[in-house]
Design a protein around this motif. Sequence first.
Motif, PDB file in Angstrom:
ATOM      1  N   GLY A   8       0.821  -1.204   0.000  1.00  0.00           N
ATOM      2  CA  GLY A   8       0.000   0.000   0.000  1.00  0.00           C
ATOM      3  C   GLY A   8       0.853   1.251   0.000  1.00  0.00           C
ATOM      4  N   GLU A   9       0.195   2.381   0.045  1.00  0.00           N
ATOM      5  CA  GLU A   9       0.906   3.651  -0.009  1.00  0.00           C
ATOM      6  C   GLU A   9       1.328   4.167   1.356  1.00  0.00           C
ATOM      7  OE1 GLU A   9      -1.202   6.499  -2.307  1.00  0.00           O
ATOM      8  OE2 GLU A   9      -1.448   5.161  -3.996  1.00  0.00           O
ATOM      9  N   MET A  10       0.738   3.638   2.407  1.00  0.00           N
ATOM     10  CA  MET A  10       1.072   4.090   3.757  1.00  0.00           C
ATOM     11  C   MET A  10       2.110   3.151   4.368  1.00  0.00           C
ATOM     12  SD  MET A  10      -0.761   6.752   4.054  1.00  0.00           S
ATOM     13  CE  MET A  10      -0.547   7.089   5.776  1.00  0.00           C
ATOM     14  N   PRO A  11       3.016   3.687   5.169  1.00  0.00           N
ATOM     15  CA  PRO A  11       4.010   2.824   5.814  1.00  0.00           C
ATOM     16  C   PRO A  11       3.383   1.707   6.654  1.00  0.00           C
ATOM     17  CG  PRO A  11       4.627   5.118   6.056  1.00  0.00           C
ATOM     18  CD  PRO A  11       3.249   5.091   5.449  1.00  0.00           C
ATOM     19  N   SER A  12       2.230   1.958   7.245  1.00  0.00           N
ATOM     20  CA  SER A  12       1.589   0.949   8.088  1.00  0.00           C
ATOM     21  C   SER A  12       0.956  -0.181   7.277  1.00  0.00           C
ATOM     22  CB  SER A  12       0.524   1.598   8.968  1.00  0.00           C
ATOM     23  OG  SER A  12      -0.480   2.172   8.161  1.00  0.00           O
ATOM     24  N   ALA A  13       0.813  -0.026   5.975  1.00  0.00           N
ATOM     25  CA  ALA A  13       0.158  -1.043   5.146  1.00  0.00           C
ATOM     26  C   ALA A  13       0.880  -2.376   5.227  1.00  0.00           C
ATOM     27  CB  ALA A  13       0.081  -0.570   3.697  1.00  0.00           C
ATOM     28  N   ARG A  14       2.170  -2.337   5.368  1.00  0.00           N
ATOM     29  CA  ARG A  14       2.944  -3.578   5.471  1.00  0.00           C
ATOM     30  C   ARG A  14       2.555  -4.339   6.743  1.00  0.00           C
ATOM     31  NH1 ARG A  14       9.488  -3.787   5.195  1.00  0.00           N
ATOM     32  NH2 ARG A  14       9.693  -6.036   5.325  1.00  0.00           N
ATOM     33  N   CYS A  15       2.393  -3.630   7.841  1.00  0.00           N
ATOM     34  CA  CYS A  15       1.985  -4.262   9.099  1.00  0.00           C
ATOM     35  C   CYS A  15       0.537  -4.735   9.021  1.00  0.00           C
ATOM     36  CB  CYS A  15       2.135  -3.293  10.263  1.00  0.00           C
ATOM     37  SG  CYS A  15       3.837  -2.850  10.607  1.00  0.00           S
ATOM     38  N   LEU A  16      -0.330  -3.899   8.499  1.00  0.00           N
ATOM     39  CA  LEU A  16      -1.747  -4.240   8.417  1.00  0.00           C
ATOM     40  C   LEU A  16      -2.002  -5.450   7.536  1.00  0.00           C
ATOM     41  CD1 LEU A  16      -3.358  -0.692   8.245  1.00  0.00           C
ATOM     42  CD2 LEU A  16      -3.383  -2.296  10.166  1.00  0.00           C
ATOM     43  N   ALA A  17      -1.161  -5.663   6.544  1.00  0.00           N
ATOM     44  CA  ALA A  17      -1.335  -6.805   5.651  1.00  0.00           C
ATOM     45  C   ALA A  17      -1.111  -8.117   6.388  1.00  0.00           C
ATOM     46  CB  ALA A  17      -0.373  -6.698   4.475  1.00  0.00           C
ATOM     47  N   ARG A  18      -0.419  -8.086   7.513  1.00  0.00           N
ATOM     48  CA  ARG A  18      -0.140  -9.300   8.278  1.00  0.00           C
ATOM     49  C   ARG A  18      -1.102  -9.513   9.443  1.00  0.00           C
ATOM     50  NH1 ARG A  18       4.081 -12.329   7.404  1.00  0.00           N
ATOM     51  NH2 ARG A  18       4.102 -12.912   9.590  1.00  0.00           N
ATOM     52  N   VAL A  19      -2.004  -8.584   9.685  1.00  0.00           N
ATOM     53  CA  VAL A  19      -2.964  -8.712  10.772  1.00  0.00           C
ATOM     54  C   VAL A  19      -3.966  -9.810  10.421  1.00  0.00           C
ATOM     55  CG1 VAL A  19      -4.837  -7.549  12.006  1.00  0.00           C
ATOM     56  CG2 VAL A  19      -2.729  -6.322  11.505  1.00  0.00           C
ATOM     57  N   GLU A  20      -4.192 -10.702  11.386  1.00  0.00           N
ATOM     58  CA  GLU A  20      -5.160 -11.776  11.170  1.00  0.00           C
ATOM     59  C   GLU A  20      -6.566 -11.192  11.084  1.00  0.00           C
ATOM     60  OE1 GLU A  20      -4.359 -14.795  10.516  1.00  0.00           O
ATOM     61  OE2 GLU A  20      -2.280 -14.784  11.132  1.00  0.00           O
ATOM     62  N   THR A  21      -7.393 -11.805  10.264  1.00  0.00           N
ATOM     63  CA  THR A  21      -8.775 -11.359  10.137  1.00  0.00           C
ATOM     64  C   THR A  21      -9.709 -12.473  10.604  1.00  0.00           C
ATOM     65  OG1 THR A  21      -8.821 -12.065   7.832  1.00  0.00           O
ATOM     66  CG2 THR A  21      -8.321  -9.747   8.251  1.00  0.00           C
ATOM     67  N   TYR A  22     -10.841 -12.057  11.088  1.00  0.00           N
ATOM     68  CA  TYR A  22     -11.850 -12.965  11.622  1.00  0.00           C
ATOM     69  C   TYR A  22     -13.206 -12.558  11.055  1.00  0.00           C
ATOM     70  CZ  TYR A  22      -8.132 -14.267  14.810  1.00  0.00           C
ATOM     71  OH  TYR A  22      -6.947 -14.701  15.335  1.00  0.00           O
ATOM     72  N   SER A  23     -13.422 -12.858   9.789  1.00  0.00           N
ATOM     73  CA  SER A  23     -14.623 -12.389   9.096  1.00  0.00           C
ATOM     74  C   SER A  23     -15.842 -13.289   9.293  1.00  0.00           C
ATOM     75  CB  SER A  23     -14.337 -12.243   7.602  1.00  0.00           C
ATOM     76  OG  SER A  23     -14.078 -13.511   7.031  1.00  0.00           O
ATOM     77  N   LYS A  24     -15.700 -14.376  10.029  1.00  0.00           N
ATOM     78  CA  LYS A  24     -16.834 -15.273  10.229  1.00  0.00           C
ATOM     79  C   LYS A  24     -17.801 -14.765  11.299  1.00  0.00           C
ATOM     80  CE  LYS A  24     -14.370 -19.348   8.597  1.00  0.00           C
ATOM     81  NZ  LYS A  24     -13.548 -18.572   7.733  1.00  0.00           N
ATOM     82  N   THR A  25     -17.469 -13.676  11.951  1.00  0.00           N
ATOM     83  CA  THR A  25     -18.379 -13.042  12.906  1.00  0.00           C
ATOM     84  C   THR A  25     -19.526 -12.419  12.120  1.00  0.00           C
ATOM     85  OG1 THR A  25     -16.556 -12.548  14.386  1.00  0.00           O
ATOM     86  CG2 THR A  25     -18.565 -11.302  14.703  1.00  0.00           C
ATOM     87  N   ARG A  26     -20.721 -12.621  12.592  1.00  0.00           N
ATOM     88  CA  ARG A  26     -21.911 -12.057  11.937  1.00  0.00           C
ATOM     89  C   ARG A  26     -22.592 -11.085  12.886  1.00  0.00           C
ATOM     90  NH1 ARG A  26     -19.692 -13.153   7.924  1.00  0.00           N
ATOM     91  NH2 ARG A  26     -19.826 -15.137   6.883  1.00  0.00           N
ATOM     92  N   TYR A  27     -23.313 -10.138  12.322  1.00  0.00           N
ATOM     93  CA  TYR A  27     -24.028  -9.150  13.125  1.00  0.00           C
ATOM     94  C   TYR A  27     -25.382  -8.887  12.501  1.00  0.00           C
ATOM     95  CZ  TYR A  27     -25.248  -4.874  15.526  1.00  0.00           C
ATOM     96  OH  TYR A  27     -25.898  -3.928  16.282  1.00  0.00           O
ATOM     97  N   THR A  28     -26.403  -8.895  13.355  1.00  0.00           N
ATOM     98  CA  THR A  28     -27.732  -8.487  12.912  1.00  0.00           C
ATOM     99  C   THR A  28     -28.272  -7.470  13.911  1.00  0.00           C
ATOM    100  OG1 THR A  28     -28.933 -10.205  14.123  1.00  0.00           O
ATOM    101  CG2 THR A  28     -28.215 -10.765  11.897  1.00  0.00           C
ATOM    102  N   GLU A  29     -29.156  -6.642  13.447  1.00  0.00           N
ATOM    103  CA  GLU A  29     -29.752  -5.621  14.313  1.00  0.00           C
ATOM    104  C   GLU A  29     -30.527  -6.240  15.475  1.00  0.00           C
ATOM    105  OE1 GLU A  29     -29.584  -2.240  14.320  1.00  0.00           O
ATOM    106  OE2 GLU A  29     -28.076  -2.372  12.739  1.00  0.00           O
TER     107      GLU A  29
END
Length: 91
Positions: free
Chosen positions: A11-32
Amino acid sequence: MHRLGHGQYPGEMPSARCLARVETYSKTRYTETSGPDFSAYSGVITEFYTRYPQYGGIPFVNLMKALSDRNHRTSSQLYQMALQGQLRPLR
């Protein structure tokens, strides 16, 4: 050192390199109506601790690392990791 536009950096920001390695947990769901639903993770963790009580000393945060989008595993796979010493109880 960050170099804008250099192909090695995601990415264009210096932090993009770090953020690319952050684990994601997209299986969390949300409803109103019900709010957040973490069962994709809590269900696996609960099943692991229930089926394999001898590994109850393994901190749940270590199990969560094995449940990220990149690594999502079943309770049986977590058990195999514990048998191989990849997940260890606190002493």
